[in-house]
Design a protein around this motif. Structure first.
Motif, mmCIF file in Angstrom:
data_model
loop_
_atom_site.group_PDB
_atom_site.id
_atom_site.type_symbol
_atom_site.label_atom_id
_atom_site.label_comp_id
_atom_site.label_asym_id
_atom_site.label_seq_id
_atom_site.Cartn_x
_atom_site.Cartn_y
_atom_site.Cartn_z
ATOM 1 N N ASP A 132 -3.585 7.210 -20.514
ATOM 2 C CA ASP A 132 -4.396 7.737 -21.605
ATOM 3 C C ASP A 132 -4.031 7.124 -22.949
ATOM 4 O O ASP A 132 -4.452 7.615 -23.994
ATOM 5 C CB ASP A 132 -4.254 9.260 -21.681
ATOM 6 C CG ASP A 132 -5.015 9.961 -20.578
ATOM 7 O OD1 ASP A 132 -5.982 9.378 -20.065
ATOM 8 O OD2 ASP A 132 -4.643 11.099 -20.235
ATOM 9 N N GLY A 133 -3.213 6.062 -22.945
ATOM 10 C CA GLY A 133 -2.898 5.362 -24.181
ATOM 11 C C GLY A 133 -1.734 5.926 -24.968
ATOM 12 O O GLY A 133 -1.605 5.662 -26.161
ATOM 13 N N GLY A 134 -0.887 6.694 -24.307
ATOM 14 C CA GLY A 134 0.228 7.290 -25.029
ATOM 15 C C GLY A 134 1.550 7.095 -24.321
ATOM 16 O O GLY A 134 1.659 6.361 -23.349
ATOM 17 N N ASP A 135 2.554 7.799 -24.823
ATOM 18 C CA ASP A 135 3.872 7.756 -24.235
ATOM 19 C C ASP A 135 4.601 9.035 -24.612
ATOM 20 O O ASP A 135 4.217 9.738 -25.557
ATOM 21 C CB ASP A 135 4.665 6.546 -24.743
ATOM 22 C CG ASP A 135 5.880 6.221 -23.877
ATOM 23 O OD1 ASP A 135 6.002 6.771 -22.771
ATOM 24 O OD2 ASP A 135 6.703 5.396 -24.313
ATOM 25 N N ARG A 147 13.498 18.279 -25.615
ATOM 26 C CA ARG A 147 12.662 17.931 -26.775
ATOM 27 C C ARG A 147 12.165 16.509 -26.586
ATOM 28 O O ARG A 147 12.951 15.587 -26.315
ATOM 29 C CB ARG A 147 13.452 18.083 -28.060
ATOM 30 C CG ARG A 147 13.718 19.552 -28.350
ATOM 31 C CD ARG A 147 14.251 19.800 -29.743
ATOM 32 N NE ARG A 147 14.428 21.219 -29.966
ATOM 33 C CZ ARG A 147 15.481 21.925 -29.557
ATOM 34 N NH1 ARG A 147 16.465 21.343 -28.929
ATOM 35 N NH2 ARG A 147 15.543 23.214 -29.805
ATOM 36 N N LEU A 148 10.842 16.365 -26.728
ATOM 37 C CA LEU A 148 10.179 15.088 -26.512
ATOM 38 C C LEU A 148 9.336 14.726 -27.720
ATOM 39 O O LEU A 148 8.874 15.599 -28.442
ATOM 40 C CB LEU A 148 9.250 15.171 -25.285
ATOM 41 C CG LEU A 148 9.876 15.593 -23.965
ATOM 42 C CD1 LEU A 148 8.791 15.804 -22.923
ATOM 43 C CD2 LEU A 148 10.873 14.544 -23.504
ATOM 44 N N LYS A 149 9.117 13.435 -27.896
ATOM 45 C CA LYS A 149 8.218 12.956 -28.934
ATOM 46 C C LYS A 149 6.992 12.382 -28.242
ATOM 47 O O LYS A 149 7.108 11.526 -27.362
ATOM 48 C CB LYS A 149 8.898 11.880 -29.783
ATOM 49 C CG LYS A 149 8.024 11.379 -30.906
ATOM 50 C CD LYS A 149 8.763 10.390 -31.789
ATOM 51 C CE LYS A 149 7.847 9.908 -32.890
ATOM 52 N NZ LYS A 149 8.450 8.835 -33.658
ATOM 53 N N MET A 150 5.831 12.883 -28.615
ATOM 54 C CA MET A 150 4.563 12.396 -28.079
ATOM 55 C C MET A 150 4.097 11.250 -28.982
ATOM 56 O O MET A 150 4.027 11.405 -30.195
ATOM 57 C CB MET A 150 3.513 13.511 -28.063
ATOM 58 C CG MET A 150 3.975 14.792 -27.381
ATOM 59 S SD MET A 150 4.226 14.633 -25.627
ATOM 60 C CE MET A 150 2.577 14.853 -25.026
ATOM 61 N N GLN A 151 3.777 10.102 -28.368
ATOM 62 C CA GLN A 151 3.421 8.918 -29.155
ATOM 63 C C GLN A 151 2.067 8.372 -28.739
ATOM 64 O O GLN A 151 1.514 8.724 -27.706
ATOM 65 C CB GLN A 151 4.474 7.832 -28.971
ATOM 66 C CG GLN A 151 5.838 8.202 -29.490
ATOM 67 C CD GLN A 151 6.836 7.071 -29.353
ATOM 68 O OE1 GLN A 151 6.824 6.331 -28.396
ATOM 69 N NE2 GLN A 151 7.709 6.945 -30.326
ATOM 70 N N GLY A 152 1.579 7.436 -29.553
ATOM 71 C CA GLY A 152 0.304 6.793 -29.257
ATOM 72 C C GLY A 152 -0.822 7.795 -29.308
ATOM 73 O O GLY A 152 -0.871 8.649 -30.186
ATOM 74 N N ALA A 153 -1.738 7.714 -28.350
ATOM 75 C CA ALA A 153 -2.887 8.615 -28.327
ATOM 76 C C ALA A 153 -2.459 10.067 -28.149
ATOM 77 O O ALA A 153 -3.201 10.977 -28.491
ATOM 78 C CB ALA A 153 -3.845 8.210 -27.209
ATOM 79 N N CYS A 154 -1.263 10.298 -27.618
ATOM 80 C CA CYS A 154 -0.788 11.672 -27.395
ATOM 81 C C CYS A 154 -0.410 12.371 -28.692
ATOM 82 O O CYS A 154 -0.465 13.586 -28.781
ATOM 83 C CB CYS A 154 0.408 11.674 -26.453
ATOM 84 S SG CYS A 154 -0.016 11.122 -24.806
ATOM 85 N N GLY A 155 0.022 11.613 -29.688
ATOM 86 C CA GLY A 155 0.375 12.206 -30.965
ATOM 87 C C GLY A 155 -0.881 12.735 -31.645
ATOM 88 O O GLY A 155 -1.790 11.988 -31.937
#
Length: 185
Positions: A132-135, A147-155
């Motif tokens: 989906d374009g994220g990480d 604790r996670l960091k949502m990146q790319g399209a997920c942010g």
């Protein structure tokens, strides 16, 4: 080293209406990812800097074989998408670096639980989220909370909370009893 073939670049929608994933036939980074939210943060990525030079770009996320670009609004994609394809193709055709040698990612260290979290994230979660374009990047594990960091399209994606709770948290809790919950930072 420059690749003689013209790069193939395919824009793909993501669940986040402000983000488009640009799939390439090239390896951009061999492992991991890089997330840039401002032009000032691009000192270690000539590609991200080039993309931020385009009007309406609000974020650049680079992963193994794709770049997710986030626009300031979802109304700009009809004009922005071809510009991103052209800029990405020019950068790849010229053989310019994606990331400089100064770019570094935090090394995965820790006890058995943290190693198991990394293993599940890397083998099961990150490939699905990348579609989906994220990480998803591990930040820490403290007192049963991952604790996670949502990146790319997920942010900033409207679906990211559901992905986090119903997908990632459920998967981690299933395989790792010490995990009590998952939070995005």
């Amino acid at each position: 080293m420059s690749d003689e073939r013209a790069p193939e670049i395919q824009p793909m929608g993501t669940p986040n209406p402000r983000s488009v994933k640009f799939l390439t036939d090239r390896t951009l980074v061999p492992v991991g990812s890089a997330d840039f939210r401002t032009p000032e943060s691009c000192t270690t990525s000539p590609l991200a800097l080039r993309l931020f030079d385009l009007d309406h770009v609000a974020g650049v996320f680079i992963c193994q074989n794709f770049v997710t670009v986030t626009a300031d609004t979802d109304e700009n994609w009809s004009t922005l998408s071809p510009l991103v394809v052209d800029a990405l193709a020019a950068h790849l055709s010229a053989g310019e670096p994606i990331l400089t040698d100064e770019f570094s990612q935090g090394a995965a260290e820790g006890d058995e639980v943290v190693m198991k979290i990394h293993e599940i994230l890397d083998q099961q979660i990150r490939p699905a989220v990348a579609m989906d374009g994220g990480d998803v990047v591990f930040v820490e594990f403290v007192n049963g909370v991952v604790r996670l960091k949502m990146q790319g399209a997920c942010g900033g994606c409207p679906s990211s909370t559901a992905t986090l709770k119903h997908g990632i948290e459920a998967r981690l809790r299933h395989f790792i009893p010490q995990v009590q919950s998952v939070e995005a930072i």
